[in-house]
Write a protein that holds these residues in place. Structure first.
Motif, mmCIF file in Angstrom:
data_model
loop_
_atom_site.group_PDB
_atom_site.id
_atom_site.type_symbol
_atom_site.label_atom_id
_atom_site.label_comp_id
_atom_site.label_asym_id
_atom_site.label_seq_id
_atom_site.Cartn_x
_atom_site.Cartn_y
_atom_site.Cartn_z
ATOM 1 N N VAL A 52 21.120 0.514 -11.101
ATOM 2 C CA VAL A 52 20.671 -0.105 -9.861
ATOM 3 C C VAL A 52 19.445 0.606 -9.305
ATOM 4 C CG1 VAL A 52 21.310 -0.527 -7.459
ATOM 5 C CG2 VAL A 52 22.927 -1.039 -9.294
ATOM 6 N N VAL A 53 19.409 1.918 -9.417
ATOM 7 C CA VAL A 53 18.311 2.720 -8.872
ATOM 8 C C VAL A 53 17.776 3.592 -9.997
ATOM 9 C CG1 VAL A 53 17.643 4.420 -7.155
ATOM 10 C CG2 VAL A 53 19.360 2.703 -6.580
ATOM 11 N N GLU A 54 16.683 3.137 -10.603
ATOM 12 C CA GLU A 54 16.194 3.804 -11.796
ATOM 13 C C GLU A 54 14.882 4.542 -11.591
ATOM 14 O OE1 GLU A 54 16.165 0.418 -14.488
ATOM 15 O OE2 GLU A 54 17.974 1.187 -15.455
ATOM 16 N N ASN A 55 14.208 4.327 -10.455
ATOM 17 C CA ASN A 55 12.934 5.002 -10.238
ATOM 18 C C ASN A 55 12.755 5.309 -8.751
ATOM 19 O OD1 ASN A 55 11.893 2.618 -8.942
ATOM 20 N ND2 ASN A 55 11.558 1.743 -10.980
ATOM 21 N N THR A 56 11.658 5.960 -8.440
ATOM 22 C CA THR A 56 11.424 6.395 -7.066
ATOM 23 C C THR A 56 11.343 5.225 -6.104
ATOM 24 O OG1 THR A 56 10.248 8.337 -7.884
ATOM 25 C CG2 THR A 56 9.875 7.720 -5.578
ATOM 26 N N THR A 57 10.703 4.134 -6.513
ATOM 27 C CA THR A 57 10.585 2.965 -5.650
ATOM 28 C C THR A 57 11.951 2.444 -5.263
ATOM 29 O OG1 THR A 57 8.491 2.355 -6.679
ATOM 30 C CG2 THR A 57 9.659 0.625 -5.473
ATOM 31 N N GLU A 58 12.847 2.311 -6.260
ATOM 32 C CA GLU A 58 14.166 1.776 -5.986
ATOM 33 C C GLU A 58 15.002 2.753 -5.162
ATOM 34 O OE1 GLU A 58 15.243 0.967 -9.973
ATOM 35 O OE2 GLU A 58 14.199 -0.948 -10.032
ATOM 36 N N MET A 59 14.792 4.054 -5.351
ATOM 37 C CA MET A 59 15.483 5.047 -4.536
ATOM 38 C C MET A 59 15.086 4.905 -3.071
ATOM 39 S SD MET A 59 15.353 8.469 -6.953
ATOM 40 C CE MET A 59 16.085 9.487 -5.678
ATOM 41 N N ARG A 60 13.794 4.723 -2.830
ATOM 42 C CA ARG A 60 13.336 4.583 -1.450
ATOM 43 C C ARG A 60 13.852 3.288 -0.837
ATOM 44 N NH1 ARG A 60 7.139 6.730 -2.423
ATOM 45 N NH2 ARG A 60 7.599 8.958 -2.247
ATOM 46 N N GLU A 416 3.827 0.182 -4.848
ATOM 47 C CA GLU A 416 5.017 0.103 -4.020
ATOM 48 C C GLU A 416 4.662 -0.630 -2.726
ATOM 49 O OE1 GLU A 416 7.499 3.572 -3.660
ATOM 50 O OE2 GLU A 416 6.610 4.487 -5.441
ATOM 51 N N ASP A 417 5.619 -0.750 -1.817
ATOM 52 C CA ASP A 417 5.445 -1.501 -0.580
ATOM 53 C C ASP A 417 4.137 -1.140 0.122
ATOM 54 O OD1 ASP A 417 8.107 -1.634 -1.350
ATOM 55 O OD2 ASP A 417 8.850 -1.740 0.696
ATOM 56 N N VAL A 418 3.441 -2.169 0.641
ATOM 57 C CA VAL A 418 2.280 -1.951 1.503
ATOM 58 C C VAL A 418 2.803 -1.931 2.933
ATOM 59 C CG1 VAL A 418 0.054 -2.835 2.267
ATOM 60 C CG2 VAL A 418 0.733 -3.068 -0.132
ATOM 61 N N ALA A 437 3.843 2.863 0.223
ATOM 62 C CA ALA A 437 4.917 3.762 -0.181
ATOM 63 C C ALA A 437 4.605 4.468 -1.488
ATOM 64 C CB ALA A 437 6.229 2.985 -0.300
ATOM 65 N N ASP A 438 3.508 4.080 -2.160
ATOM 66 C CA ASP A 438 3.088 4.825 -3.354
ATOM 67 C C ASP A 438 2.256 6.049 -2.989
ATOM 68 O OD1 ASP A 438 0.534 3.882 -2.736
ATOM 69 O OD2 ASP A 438 0.427 2.470 -4.407
ATOM 70 N N ASP A 439 2.204 6.382 -1.685
ATOM 71 C CA ASP A 439 1.555 7.590 -1.139
ATOM 72 C C ASP A 439 0.035 7.491 -1.104
ATOM 73 O OD1 ASP A 439 4.204 8.354 -1.356
ATOM 74 O OD2 ASP A 439 3.863 9.876 -2.900
ATOM 75 N N THR A 440 -0.538 6.323 -1.393
ATOM 76 C CA THR A 440 -1.992 6.198 -1.430
ATOM 77 C C THR A 440 -2.506 5.314 -0.303
ATOM 78 O OG1 THR A 440 -2.127 4.217 -2.834
ATOM 79 C CG2 THR A 440 -1.896 6.362 -3.949
ATOM 80 N N ASP A 462 5.370 8.417 1.653
ATOM 81 C CA ASP A 462 4.925 7.082 2.065
ATOM 82 C C ASP A 462 3.880 7.162 3.177
ATOM 83 O OD1 ASP A 462 7.335 6.904 0.680
ATOM 84 O OD2 ASP A 462 7.993 5.136 1.771
ATOM 85 N N VAL A 463 2.872 6.292 3.090
ATOM 86 C CA VAL A 463 1.889 6.145 4.167
ATOM 87 C C VAL A 463 2.374 5.002 5.054
ATOM 88 C CG1 VAL A 463 -0.506 5.700 4.763
ATOM 89 C CG2 VAL A 463 0.045 6.968 2.674
#
Length: 675
Positions: A52-60, A416-418, A437-440, A462-463
């Motif tokens: 269900v939660v396999e990467n940083t995006t899904e964890m957040r 990730e999310d804007v 949320a991709d920190d950029t 996350d920004v």
């Protein structure tokens, strides 16, 4: 919930601080255990599959959804107590409610009848309302997710489907396990909304009242075909509940009543009569600039939730005849208003003698994105009103507010999310600046809709917020992040300016820019409940933090009021506040009216007055007179989930608010004649 079975050798014995006592059930999502906490309290521990939660995006995403779930009011729902990860598997701990599910109770004891059915309908609708007020769409409301506890019905697993969205587990669970309770738009792969939950609630109540599904079929494909193409089987459902459920089971989500209307009808607060004839009342077609031609007809704000966009013409839909829908006093009507002005300014149309450019703007939907909308910015670009929205679908979208259409394809590049957007200029060209949320942080040319250079990197979380201004004649962006810092970026070189500004002790949710004593400043708000002011030339704090809010500061804006610069802030404490930017002292009392966290704030001028526009978890947009610090008129309603972003701009001669919501919709609202 059923009695717990024994633990298997492969089952864990402890999750977090909870000892596991037995297995309550298992399925495509994971396994539910009966647990016991340190205080001896029994709890339900749901351990989800690792996939269900396999990467940083899904964890957040998991962490965000759980944070929202923990905000749900406790009445009629199982309280979410804790969440985390155990050996890579996400888990949730919630209140344990002993008792059978509604599915089990009806299967063994038969359908619910009389006052028991009425209490069930009211309790579960109340639970759904609490879930929606927290900004959550349940997405998987069904008889097995209603526990018939000793103190009454309790709704469980709200938000779990959202957490699982996009995983194999979701597909298996939703389409094989519970197709009979999925709304048509979900089967068509459209985003689920509060209206989808109302469909599932109504289908669940049909099962409770009759012991059979509203949409029959021998297998999943047949059931889905029935939902899409056939009317529900309501035989055996007593009136007046039958007519209400029929309305909630409308194929088009826009034809369904809102949860507030459902509760009002269930509890008798609003008398309802069967709707006898199908009527479509049209308001005037908008002029080319998006305003109404005659200015004589506009929807009542209370009725705006029933407005939909059909081509360029907003049409009010009644519940279709044959579905025994209801029309109530709360639903509102389309009315003719000639020259009526409501103090301090009107949100009704001007008279037909007024210039076309000053005619009222018909409120309604501008468009939708494919996922939650987190942020909205609006401005005049080359003389046209434009909005930019940031979404959980990892894109930003540009909108022409005059034509109410998207401008080109979404802006793609973030992974990730804007979560933040702003509009400005670089080298004379209009640009959008987005944080993710991709920190950029990214810059986009609004003419070509192409990225300008590489992403700006430096934040380590996350920004959440971005604003654009000038420092020493150069365009800069100011950003706030989950890494507790505020950064300044040169938009020409796309390089950081100096070191990060540190002072907040938790996530920075909000950023605004302005002038104080002729110097550019940034104003920031965050999870630490404070507002800070920063000198953008020296990048040092100005004075002590502003304190007074008793919850996260979600939004800030800077304007002038009575000749002095002020900050307007919105908060988790459900209030909007005004502060003197120079003295950091409050201006008057907090502004109250929202019934949920106030997530966003924007400022503008309407009819010579300085105003604020706010969005909230209560799904409304409000207009405030900042001089009197009082609300102007009734709330704008129509969104079906949390309003996360608001902005103010102009269409023709009218000031408008633009809002974006977790329901994926962008809406525009007429504020009145612009200053």
């Amino acid at each position: 919930m059923p009695d717990a079975g024994p633990l298997k050798a492969t089952d864990p014995r402890r999750i977090g601080v909870h000892d596991l006592l037995g297995v309550l059930g298992s399925g495509g999502q994971g396994t539910v255990y009966l647990g016991r906490g340190p205080s001896g309290q029994q709890v339900a521990v749901k351990v989800l599959h690792a996939r269900v939660v396999e990467n940083t995006t899904e964890m957040r995403r998991f962490e965000r959804e759980v944070a929202l779930a923990r905000q749900v009011a406790a009445f009629c729902t199982a309280t979410v107590l804790e969440a985390g990860f155990s050996e890579g598997r996400p888990y949730l701990v919630s209140e344990y409610v002993p008792g059978p599910s509604l599915q089990e109770l009806v299967a063994t004891d038969g359908p619910r009848t009389g006052s028991g059915l009425e209490r069930l309908a009211i309790a579960t609708a109340t639970a759904l309302d609490a879930i929606h007020r927290a900004g959550i769409v349940h997405r998987d409301f069904k008889p097995t997710n209603v526990i018939m506890g000793p103190e009454g019905p309790v709704v469980i697993d709200f938000g779990i489907a959202r957490i699982l969205e996009g995983t194999d587990a979701t597909t298996v669970s939703a389409l094989v396990g519970t197709p009979a309770y999925l709304a048509p738009e979900q089967l068509a792969n459209q985003p689920a909304s509060a209206a989808s939950d109302l469909f599932a609630w109504a289908a669940t109540m049909v099962y409770a009242a009759t012991g059979r599904r509203a949409f029959a079929g021998e297998h999943a494909a047949a059931i889905m075909g029935t939902i899409l193409n056939s009317e529900p089987d309501l035989d055996g459902v007593p009136e007046p509940l039958r007519a209400l459920l029929a309305a909630c089971l409308a194929k088009d989500p826009r034809d369904r009543p809102g949860i507030g209307e459902v509760l009002a009808m269930l509890t008798g607060r609003i008398p309802a009569e069967p709707y006898e004839m199908e009527t479509v009342t049209e308001s005037p077609a908008p002029a080319p600039d998006g305003s109404a031609v005659s200015g004589a007809v506009t929807p009542n704000p209370a009725a705006e939730r029933d407005m939909i966009s059909t081509g360029d013409r907003p049409v009010r839909r009644s519940f279709p005849r044959g579905r025994a829908g209801w029309i109530t006093a709360a639903a509102g009507v389309v009315v003719v208003v000639l020259g009526v002005v409501f103090w301090p300014f009107s949100r009704e149309p001007v008279t037909s003698a007024a210039p076309a450019t000053a005619a009222a703007v018909v409120p309604g939907v501008v468009g939708t994105q494919s996922d939650d909308i987190w942020a909205v910015a609006a401005a005049q670009v080359d003389g046209r009103p434009v909005a930019v929205t940031g979404s959980a679908d990892d894109t930003a979208q540009v909108w022409d507010l005059t034509t109410r259409t998207p401008v080109g394809d979404p802006l793609r590049g973030h992974t990730e999310d804007v979560s933040a957007v702003a509009i400005g200029q670089v080298d004379g060209r209009p640009v959008a600046v987005t944080g993710s949320a991709d920190d950029t942080v990214r810059v986009w040319d609004l003419v070509t809709r192409q990225p300008v250079g590489d992403p700006m990197r430096g934040h380590t979380e996350d920004v959440y917020a971005v604003a654009v201004t000038q420092v020493d004649g150069r365009p800069v962006a100011v950003t706030g992040s989950g890494d507790d810092t505020v950064r300044v970026w040169d938009l020409t070189t796309r390089q950081p300016v100096g070191e990060p500004m540190k002072g907040h002790t938790e996530d920075v949710w909000a950023v605004a820019v302005g002038q104080l004593n002729g110097r550019p400043v940034a104003v920031t708000g965050g999870v630490d409940d404070t507002i800070r002011v920063w000198d953008l030339t020296t990048r040092r704090p100005v004075g002590e933090p502003i304190t007074g809010h008793t919850g996260d500061v979600y939004g800030v804006a800077v304007t002038r009021l009575d000749g002095r610069p002020v900050v307007v802030s919105s908060s988790e404490d459900d209030t909007v506040r005004v502060w003197d930017l120079a003295t950091h002292q409050p201006v008057g009392q907090p502004m109250v009216g929202h019934t949920g966290n106030v997530t966003s704030v924007a400022v503008g001028q309407v009819g010579g007055r300085t105003v604020a526009v706010t969005g909230s978890w209560d799904r409304s947009v409000r207009l405030w007179d900042l001089t009197s610090r009082r609300p102007v008129g009734e709330p704008f309603t129509g969104h079906t989930s949390t309003v996360y972003g608001v902005a103010v701009t102009r269409i023709g001669g009218r000031a408008v608010a633009v809002s974006g919501s977790r329901d994926t919709a962008v809406r525009v609202w007429d504020l009145g004649p612009a200053s």
